[in-house]
Design a protein around this motif. Structure first.
Motif, PDB file in Angstrom:
ATOM      1  N   LYS A   1       1.081  -1.285  -0.300  1.00  0.00           N
ATOM      2  CA  LYS A   1      -0.230  -0.112   0.193  1.00  0.00           C
ATOM      3  C   LYS A   1       0.651   1.277   0.031  1.00  0.00           C
ATOM      4  N   GLN A   2       1.946   1.093   0.943  1.00  0.00           N
ATOM      5  CA  GLN A   2       2.696   2.352   1.223  1.00  0.00           C
ATOM      6  C   GLN A   2       3.562   2.079  -0.371  1.00  0.00           C
ATOM      7  N   GLU A   3       4.037   1.460  -0.933  1.00  0.00           N
ATOM      8  CA  GLU A   3       4.538   1.803  -1.877  1.00  0.00           C
ATOM      9  C   GLU A   3       3.931   2.392  -3.279  1.00  0.00           C
ATOM     10  N   VAL A   4       2.605   1.848  -3.439  1.00  0.00           N
ATOM     11  CA  VAL A   4       1.657   1.881  -4.503  1.00  0.00           C
ATOM     12  C   VAL A   4       1.333   3.988  -4.257  1.00  0.00           C
ATOM     13  N   GLU A   5       1.244   4.252  -3.028  1.00  0.00           N
ATOM     14  CA  GLU A   5       1.162   5.717  -2.622  1.00  0.00           C
ATOM     15  C   GLU A   5       2.340   6.245  -3.411  1.00  0.00           C
ATOM     16  N   CYS A   6       3.437   5.874  -3.077  1.00  0.00           N
ATOM     17  CA  CYS A   6       4.300   6.494  -3.491  1.00  0.00           C
ATOM     18  C   CYS A   6       4.945   6.819  -4.923  1.00  0.00           C
ATOM     19  N   MET A   7       4.873   6.073  -5.546  1.00  0.00           N
ATOM     20  CA  MET A   7       4.608   5.561  -6.841  1.00  0.00           C
ATOM     21  C   MET A   7       3.539   6.532  -7.631  1.00  0.00           C
ATOM     22  N   SER A   8       2.314   6.216  -6.618  1.00  0.00           N
ATOM     23  CA  SER A   8       1.121   7.273  -7.623  1.00  0.00           C
ATOM     24  C   SER A   8       1.855   8.552  -7.816  1.00  0.00           C
ATOM     25  N   HIS A   9       2.368   9.362  -6.532  1.00  0.00           N
ATOM     26  CA  HIS A   9       2.899  10.443  -6.482  1.00  0.00           C
ATOM     27  C   HIS A   9       4.343  11.121  -7.178  1.00  0.00           C
ATOM     28  N   ILE A  10       4.916   9.935  -7.570  1.00  0.00           N
ATOM     29  CA  ILE A  10       6.059  10.190  -8.719  1.00  0.00           C
ATOM     30  C   ILE A  10       5.921  10.469  -9.596  1.00  0.00           C
ATOM     31  N   TYR A  11       4.578   8.876 -10.188  1.00  0.00           N
ATOM     32  CA  TYR A  11       4.432   8.952 -11.511  1.00  0.00           C
ATOM     33  C   TYR A  11       3.362   9.308 -12.048  1.00  0.00           C
ATOM     34  N   PRO A  12       2.752  10.455 -12.184  1.00  0.00           N
ATOM     35  CA  PRO A  12       1.872  11.043 -12.847  1.00  0.00           C
ATOM     36  C   PRO A  12       0.807   9.273 -14.321  1.00  0.00           C
ATOM     37  N   GLU A  13       1.365   8.557 -14.757  1.00  0.00           N
ATOM     38  CA  GLU A  13       1.138   8.398 -15.413  1.00  0.00           C
ATOM     39  C   GLU A  13      -0.279   6.745 -14.577  1.00  0.00           C
ATOM     40  N   ILE A  14       0.976   6.619 -13.144  1.00  0.00           N
ATOM     41  CA  ILE A  14       0.463   5.337 -12.149  1.00  0.00           C
ATOM     42  C   ILE A  14      -0.370   6.248 -11.702  1.00  0.00           C
ATOM     43  N   LYS A  15      -0.386   7.109 -10.919  1.00  0.00           N
ATOM     44  CA  LYS A  15      -1.552   8.118 -10.026  1.00  0.00           C
ATOM     45  C   LYS A  15      -3.106   7.953 -11.152  1.00  0.00           C
ATOM     46  N   GLU A  16      -2.932   8.190 -12.982  1.00  0.00           N
ATOM     47  CA  GLU A  16      -4.358   8.045 -13.332  1.00  0.00           C
ATOM     48  C   GLU A  16      -4.197   7.173 -13.757  1.00  0.00           C
ATOM     49  N   GLU A  17      -4.059   6.411 -13.518  1.00  0.00           N
ATOM     50  CA  GLU A  17      -4.043   4.529 -13.940  1.00  0.00           C
ATOM     51  C   GLU A  17      -5.319   4.794 -12.637  1.00  0.00           C
ATOM     52  N   LEU A  18      -4.739   4.890 -10.801  1.00  0.00           N
ATOM     53  CA  LEU A  18      -5.267   4.249  -9.844  1.00  0.00           C
ATOM     54  C   LEU A  18      -6.818   5.095  -9.816  1.00  0.00           C
ATOM     55  N   LEU A  19      -7.148   6.216 -10.716  1.00  0.00           N
ATOM     56  CA  LEU A  19      -8.066   6.904 -10.413  1.00  0.00           C
ATOM     57  C   LEU A  19      -8.838   6.759 -11.381  1.00  0.00           C
ATOM     58  N   ARG A  20      -8.416   6.262 -12.217  1.00  0.00           N
ATOM     59  CA  ARG A  20      -9.352   5.834 -13.373  1.00  0.00           C
ATOM     60  C   ARG A  20     -10.062   4.109 -12.449  1.00  0.00           C
ATOM     61  N   THR A  21      -9.066   3.177 -12.159  1.00  0.00           N
ATOM     62  CA  THR A  21      -9.189   1.879 -11.726  1.00  0.00           C
ATOM     63  C   THR A  21      -9.931   2.290 -10.642  1.00  0.00           C
ATOM     64  N   GLU A  22     -10.639   3.385  -9.247  1.00  0.00           N
ATOM     65  CA  GLU A  22     -10.775   3.917  -8.158  1.00  0.00           C
ATOM     66  C   GLU A  22     -12.407   3.864  -8.921  1.00  0.00           C
ATOM     67  N   SER A  23     -12.191   4.606  -9.928  1.00  0.00           N
ATOM     68  CA  SER A  23     -13.607   5.516 -10.867  1.00  0.00           C
ATOM     69  C   SER A  23     -14.496   3.565 -11.309  1.00  0.00           C
ATOM     70  N   ALA A  24     -13.287   3.802 -11.711  1.00  0.00           N
ATOM     71  CA  ALA A  24     -14.685   2.222 -12.902  1.00  0.00           C
ATOM     72  C   ALA A  24     -14.981   1.032 -11.145  1.00  0.00           C
TER      73      ALA A  24
END
Length: 299
Positions: free
Chosen positions: A25-48
């Motif tokens: 969980k900590q790794e995903v949150e860290c990666m989503s702050h570093i890489y916009p592509e990962i954050k965008e995909e994470l938001l898209r998955t949550e929305s879905a």
């Protein structure tokens, strides 16, 4: 870091579903702050996931509310019974209008007061607010049980959704690969510097076919295999060009060549034909003519 590979690993779906470990969980949150592509995909998955949950949510049965309130008793609190307290002073003193106290009167037996020590009975009354509290607790317990049931169903639905998302991602990956493959082939066919040579099947394998793309300016060669039998164990296909009547080795084909455009070795200027033979794994210096599967002349 390969961001696309990280996204396709499935960890973002597990994060949204809450099935990752604290470290992940900590790794995903860290990666989503570093890489916009990962954050965008994470938001898209949550929305879905949210859209899927709203689409498949189950409303409580209409009869639940009526059955709950039918079990409740909101009787009004009983009125407290008032027991009048007798004025004892009036029982101890007797006033005789129009007489004076004499020795005779003082000597008379004192008046006995009845029921002085009788016990006054009282009735315990349950306040209305206590009844309401009990009813509310029952209602809360019922809804908690119903919510737990719905959460269990939602968890199963989320697992199904995760499977569907994984399948959709796989399909999208395949579509993207096919699109890139077709787009690259189109660019090769349209390039004025690239000579397209069609390799047709020979008597060894009439159904086989391939296309060689020869950049006559740089002598680079790309190969698209349309149909070739899978190479047997210990064998590998080898591509040749014919220059000045002699075969020139221009590379071994990958065993998994379907749906790919293979980059081969550069050929030499003056190539007049291309051919593919089946050789021992790793290749040979000269082609085995009996094992030639396809050939095409440069027009």
């Amino acid at each position: 870091m390969n961001i696309q590979a990280y996204i396709e690993s499935g960890i973002l779906e597990e994060y949204v579903l809450g099935t990752v470990s604290p470290q992940e969980k900590q790794e995903v949150e860290c990666m989503s702050h570093i890489y916009p592509e990962i954050k965008e995909e994470l938001l898209r998955t949550e929305s879905a996931l949210e859209e899927y949950a709203l689409k498949h949510q189950t409303a409580p049965p209409a009869s639940l509310k009526e059955s709950l309130f039918a079990k409740m008793n909101f009787d009004a609190a009983l009125d407290a019974e008032e027991t009048p307290i007798k004025d004892l002073t009036s029982d101890y003193v007797e006033t005789i209008s129009g007489t004076t106290e004499t020795e005779d009167t003082r000597s008379e037996d004192p008046k006995v007061i009845d029921n002085v020590f009788d016990r006054v009975e009282t009735k315990e009354i349950t306040p209305l607010w206590a009844k309401i509290t009990v009813a509310a607790a029952i209602l809360l317990a019922v809804f908690a049980g119903y919510s737990a049931s719905q959460m269990s169903k939602l968890k199963g639905t989320n697992e199904e959704l995760a499977t569907e998302l994984s399948g959709m991602k796989s399909e999208m990956s395949t579509l993207k690969r096919d699109f890139d493959y077709n787009q690259f082939l189109t660019s090769l066919y349209r390039s004025p510097e690239v000579k397209t040579v069609h390799l047709a099947g020979l008597p060894k394998s009439p159904q086989s076919s391939a296309s060689a793309f020869w950049n006559q300016k740089t002598n680079e060669v790309m190969l698209d295999v349309q149909n070739l039998p899978a190479a047997p164990a210990g064998k590998q296909y080898q591509l040749w060009s014919i220059v000045d009547g002699k075969p020139v080795d221009i590379g071994m084909l990958e065993n998994q060549f379907s749906g790919k455009v293979l980059r081969m070795k550069n050929t030499k200027p003056g190539s007049v034909a291309f051919a593919i033979t089946l050789e021992k794994e790793g290749g040979v210096p000269s082609p085995t003519m009996e094992e030639m599967y396809v050939m095409g002349k440069v027009s």
